[in-house]
Scaffold this motif. Structure first.
Motif, PDB file in Angstrom:
ATOM      1  N   ASP A  18      -6.954 -58.293  23.631  1.00  0.00           N
ATOM      2  CA  ASP A  18      -6.179 -57.215  23.000  1.00  0.00           C
ATOM      3  C   ASP A  18      -5.090 -56.709  23.948  1.00  0.00           C
ATOM      4  N   GLU A  20      -4.271 -53.732  25.194  1.00  0.00           N
ATOM      5  CA  GLU A  20      -4.654 -52.883  26.324  1.00  0.00           C
ATOM      6  C   GLU A  20      -5.351 -53.702  27.409  1.00  0.00           C
ATOM      7  N   ARG A  23      -2.707 -55.491  29.386  1.00  0.00           N
ATOM      8  CA  ARG A  23      -2.028 -54.557  30.301  1.00  0.00           C
ATOM      9  C   ARG A  23      -2.892 -54.292  31.537  1.00  0.00           C
ATOM     10  N   GLN A  24      -4.151 -53.993  31.311  1.00  0.00           N
ATOM     11  CA  GLN A  24      -5.046 -53.685  32.431  1.00  0.00           C
ATOM     12  C   GLN A  24      -5.255 -54.899  33.331  1.00  0.00           C
ATOM     13  N   GLN A  62       5.093 -57.062  25.109  1.00  0.00           N
ATOM     14  CA  GLN A  62       5.012 -55.628  25.382  1.00  0.00           C
ATOM     15  C   GLN A  62       6.014 -55.176  26.440  1.00  0.00           C
TER      16      GLN A  62
END
Length: 109
Positions: A18, A20, A23-24, A62
């Motif tokens: 996903d 997020e 990103r992490q 993103q």
């Protein structure tokens, strides 16, 4: 010891499903770790690393047109030479996965 590296690559792929998670994982340096694993001598480690890197490469959507785009490119462009070598692998699954990953990294809108 290689099963641990394969499991780590697989876990990074799972985290990167996903937005997020992507990103992490990216912020934590996962891309650099996966790029290093592209040179592993064990096929399962390399294949899982390529596939996890491809999931993480989708983070590009993103960061396009943001200050982070340059960071993305500086990290992922380092994977391209090894991915290009892997596209010639005798293992068809690895070769296709490497081509797909390279396409994600080099994709431009």
């Amino acid at each position: 010891e290689w099963p641990v590296r394969a499991a780590a690559a697989s876990a990074l792929g799972s985290i990167s499903v996903d937005v997020e998670g992507k990103r992490q994982a990216f912020d934590a340096g996962a891309a650099q770790s996966l790029i290093a694993l592209l040179r592993d001598k064990n096929l399962p480690v390399v294949l899982l690393s390529v596939r996890a890197l491809a999931l993480l490469a989708e983070f590009k959507r993103q960061v396009l047109s943001t200050p982070q785009e340059g960071v993305y490119r500086s990290v992922f462009d380092k994977a391209l030479p090894q991915l290009r070598l892997l596209t010639n692998s005798q293992d068809r699954v690895l070769a296709k996965s490497a081509r797909d990953c390279e396409s994600l990294i080099t994709w431009r809108p």
